[in-house]
Design a protein around this motif. Structure first.
Motif, PDB file in Angstrom:
ATOM      1  N   VAL A  12      39.175   3.103  93.701  1.00 27.96           N
ATOM      2  CA  VAL A  12      40.326   2.313  93.258  1.00 27.96           C
ATOM      3  C   VAL A  12      40.106   1.801  91.836  1.00 27.96           C
ATOM      4  N   LEU A  13      38.888   1.317  91.578  1.00 24.21           N
ATOM      5  CA  LEU A  13      38.593   0.822  90.217  1.00 24.21           C
ATOM      6  C   LEU A  13      38.716   1.938  89.191  1.00 24.21           C
ATOM      7  N   ASP A  14      38.282   3.147  89.565  1.00 24.01           N
ATOM      8  CA  ASP A  14      38.395   4.275  88.626  1.00 24.01           C
ATOM      9  C   ASP A  14      39.836   4.505  88.209  1.00 24.01           C
ATOM     10  N   VAL A  15      40.737   4.397  89.191  1.00 23.88           N
ATOM     11  CA  VAL A  15      42.161   4.589  88.889  1.00 23.88           C
ATOM     12  C   VAL A  15      42.655   3.490  87.947  1.00 23.88           C
ATOM     13  N   ILE A  16      42.228   2.250  88.218  1.00 26.59           N
ATOM     14  CA  ILE A  16      42.672   1.141  87.366  1.00 26.59           C
ATOM     15  C   ILE A  16      42.085   1.270  85.961  1.00 26.59           C
ATOM     16  N   ILE A  17      40.839   1.731  85.894  1.00 31.15           N
ATOM     17  CA  ILE A  17      40.200   1.926  84.579  1.00 31.15           C
ATOM     18  C   ILE A  17      40.947   2.993  83.776  1.00 31.15           C
ATOM     19  N   ASP A  18      41.296   4.105  84.450  1.00 26.25           N
ATOM     20  CA  ASP A  18      42.109   5.150  83.804  1.00 26.25           C
ATOM     21  C   ASP A  18      43.370   4.568  83.208  1.00 26.25           C
ATOM     22  N   LEU A  19      44.006   3.729  84.032  1.00 29.62           N
ATOM     23  CA  LEU A  19      45.272   3.121  83.640  1.00 29.62           C
ATOM     24  C   LEU A  19      45.060   2.223  82.420  1.00 29.62           C
ATOM     25  N   ALA A  20      43.970   1.464  82.451  1.00 31.20           N
ATOM     26  CA  ALA A  20      43.660   0.560  81.337  1.00 31.20           C
ATOM     27  C   ALA A  20      43.440   1.371  80.066  1.00 31.20           C
ATOM     28  N   GLN A  21      42.758   2.487  80.217  1.00 33.33           N
ATOM     29  CA  GLN A  21      42.455   3.295  79.034  1.00 33.33           C
ATOM     30  C   GLN A  21      43.686   4.002  78.483  1.00 33.33           C
ATOM     31  N   SER A  22      44.695   4.136  79.324  1.00 33.14           N
ATOM     32  CA  SER A  22      45.931   4.756  78.832  1.00 33.14           C
ATOM     33  C   SER A  22      46.797   3.741  78.086  1.00 33.14           C
ATOM     34  N   GLY A  23      46.346   2.487  78.003  1.00 36.45           N
ATOM     35  CA  GLY A  23      47.057   1.500  77.197  1.00 36.45           C
ATOM     36  C   GLY A  23      47.993   0.596  77.963  1.00 36.45           C
ATOM     37  N   MET A  24      47.941   0.620  79.300  1.00 33.60           N
ATOM     38  CA  MET A  24      48.806  -0.247  80.100  1.00 33.60           C
ATOM     39  C   MET A  24      48.386  -1.708  79.936  1.00 33.60           C
ATOM     40  N   THR A  25      49.375  -2.576  79.747  1.00 33.18           N
ATOM     41  CA  THR A  25      49.100  -4.006  79.727  1.00 33.18           C
ATOM     42  C   THR A  25      48.819  -4.439  81.155  1.00 33.18           C
ATOM     43  N   MET A  26      47.735  -5.144  81.386  1.00 35.27           N
ATOM     44  CA  MET A  26      47.476  -5.559  82.768  1.00 35.27           C
ATOM     45  C   MET A  26      46.784  -6.909  82.865  1.00 35.27           C
ATOM     46  N   ILE A  27      47.119  -7.589  83.964  1.00 31.15           N
ATOM     47  CA  ILE A  27      46.440  -8.834  84.300  1.00 31.15           C
ATOM     48  C   ILE A  27      45.850  -8.613  85.686  1.00 31.15           C
ATOM     49  N   CYS A  28      44.539  -8.786  85.770  1.00 27.42           N
ATOM     50  CA  CYS A  28      43.878  -8.440  87.020  1.00 27.42           C
ATOM     51  C   CYS A  28      43.053  -9.621  87.526  1.00 27.42           C
TER      52      CYS A  28
END
Lengths: 246, 303
Positions: free
Chosen positions: A179-195
């Motif tokens: 699950v973290l890998d997916v979120i990391i991918d998303l973060a690296q694609s430039g998505m704004t996120m609050i976790c």
């Protein structure tokens, strides 16, 4: 100011007599990746739940992408379309297949055609690496797979900000990484996120900013390296020593 | 670590049917036999089923044909009461169930008052109070009898097919409303529990995805609530069919009412009521089979 996608000013909230958010000021830039940590009951979850109006704040202002969050249901709806949310317990719809979970909200909230919605659902299911599970029902998947479906379902709405409310806390240890890998991918694609998370390794790896909350207040806000290596307040030091000691 | 070879699962220890089951069954059959034998000795009752059948179907000498008699008509009325009762009670129960969980205090009060009033008085008392104090004031005011007389023959035929003899329409409607209002209170509680059985987090998930509250209700909450509600709803609607015998108290000519008539005429108490019991059983059993099929279908849709 326009670079701030989410802005909170003087936000206060009470549950009955319990003062759960105290004068919270916080802004998130476009593309920023923010991790919120703190002991349980510190108001982290309540804070991000206020951003898409799952909880109503009592005082202060919250502005998301230029829209002020108030009692106007149109504003609330508009903000919810911009903001995606992933829950601790996934909250998939158990009576719908994985594909339907991802397609239904698009059809109902965006008026997308079924064909387009299903195509986009498959696109994001592929991105979270479980396209082969599309026809199954949530109860047939592992916790890690369910959480990845929940992320895909949220991404299908093409949000500008993603909120994660302890996305790995309900998972068995061996499923946290997928699950973290997916979120990391998303973060690296430039998505704004609050976790909101207690995964400090994750925070170090992807966060631009780490916010430490305690007792409804933001105690400290700094880049992860600074906050972890040189915490300013005693409360932060104590918390970090407790969660990093083992 | 040494690898253990995969082994076959050992044979199940318990078979489905053992000598204990056989023994229990024999003891049970024996006990039943003794009971019936003793009962026969005490009653010295002469069974006479042939006196009951003519009240179901009789040969009409005037027209030289078989025509349904009062027990059959009673059965038809009971079926009509059951069909419409299930429909109307479900509608009342659904509306009131939503009222019970409404955000508006007024709706909650109405729903709660309705349930508390009906649930806390005995059914027989309710039937009498409803019919003699409430319905007897309202029904004549509607003047339905005159309106029915003025209907076209086709409309009259449909009316008698759906609701029974037109001249008894007032009477039937009275029984139907009474039964539906009574059962509706229990359906209300089932609907309320069903709506509340769907976790709040499901609503949050739907709303956080930008779905309108109405759509969240329709596509997220209702399908799950419906599935949860099926088993208790089956029980309540079967109960409704059995409760329909209560309206015989106020002269609605359904199966139980007719049975009492026949019983008085023929003095064949046991035959008449065993027949009536069998009829209720068939109706209720059919309904429970329908619900089982529904449950299986929805269980399959989920897995």
């Amino acid at each position: 100011m326009d670079s701030d996608i989410v802005q909170l000013r003087g936000v206060n909230k009470w549950f009955g007599d319990l003062h759960v958010l105290r004068d919270v000021d916080l802004s998130i830039r476009r593309g920023e990746r923010m991790v919120i940590c703190g002991p349980s009951g510190s108001g982290k979850s309540t804070l991000i739940r206020c951003i898409n109006r799952l909880e109503e704040h009592d005082e202060g202002t919250i502005v998301v992408d230029g829209i002020k969050l108030d009692h106007d249901t149109e504003h609330v709806a508009a903000i919810r379309r911009e903001v995606g949310m992933v829950f601790q317990h996934f909250n998939l719809f158990p009576h719908l297949s994985v594909l339907e979970n991802c397609a239904l909200p698009q059809i109902r909230a965006r008026g997308t055609s079924r064909a387009q919605a299903e195509a986009k659902a498959m696109e994001y299911l592929t991105r979270v690496r479980i396209p082969e599970q599309a026809a199954k029902f949530p109860s047939q998947l592992s916790g890690g797979q369910q959480q990845r479906v929940a992320i895909a379902r949220s991404l299908c709405m093409e949000p500008k900000v993603m909120l994660f409310d302890e996305p790995t806390s309900a998972l068995d240890p061996e499923m946290i990484k997928e699950v973290l890998d997916v979120i990391i991918d998303l973060a690296q694609s430039g998505m704004t996120m609050i976790c909101v998370t207690h995964e400090m390794g994750f925070a170090k790896k992807v966060a631009d900013t780490v916010v430490f909350m305690d007792n409804g207040r933001i105690v400290e806000k700094a880049p992860p390296k600074e906050l972890f290596e040189n915490p300013q307040s005693d409360r932060t030091k104590l918390f970090l020593s407790q969660i990093l000691s083992h | 670590m040494p690898q253990t070879a995969a082994r076959k699962r050992p044979a199940a220890r318990r078979s489905r049917w053992t000598w204990v089951d056989t023994a229990l069954l024999l003891v049970f059959a024996l006990a039943l036999g003794v009971l019936l034998w003793r009962a026969g000795g005490v009653f010295s009752y002469k069974w006479n089923w042939s006196s009951v059948w003519p009240f179901v179907y009789r040969f009409d000498d005037a027209t030289k044909s078989w025509v349904p008699n009062i027990l059959f008509e009673g059965l038809a009325t009971t079926l009509r009461l059951a069909f419409w009762g299930i429909l109307v009670a479900s509608v009342i129960g659904t509306v009131m169930g939503f009222a019970r969980v409404s955000k508006k205090l007024m709706f909650r009060l109405i729903g709660t008052a309705y349930v508390m009033l009906i649930r806390n008085i005995p059914p027989v008392v309710f039937v009498f109070v409803f019919v003699f104090f409430i319905a007897s004031q309202i029904m004549p005011a509607l003047g339905l009898g005159d309106r029915i007389k003025n209907l076209s023959p086709i409309a009259q035929w449909w009316l008698s097919f759906l609701f029974g003899a037109p001249k008894l329409f007032d009477n039937f409607l009275l029984g139907l409303i009474c039964l539906s209002v009574f059962s509706g209170a229990y359906v209300t509680e089932i609907v309320r529990a069903g709506l509340q059985s769907v976790a709040k987090s499901q609503v949050e998930a739907g709303e956080s995805l930008g779905m309108k509250p109405r759509d969240v209700m329709r596509f997220v909450v209702l399908p799950q609530a419906f599935r949860n509600v099926l088993p208790p709803m089956a029980g309540q609607l079967i109960q409704l069919i059995k409760d329909s015998s209560l309206v015989s108290l106020v002269s609605i000519q359904e199966l139980t009412f007719m049975a009492q008539d026949v019983q008085v005429t023929t003095q064949r108490v046991f035959e008449v009521f065993l027949f009536v019991g069998a009829m209720y059983f068939v109706i209720c059993f059919t309904l429970s089979q329908i619900f089982s099929a529904l449950e299986r279908r929805y269980a399959r849709a989920l897995k």
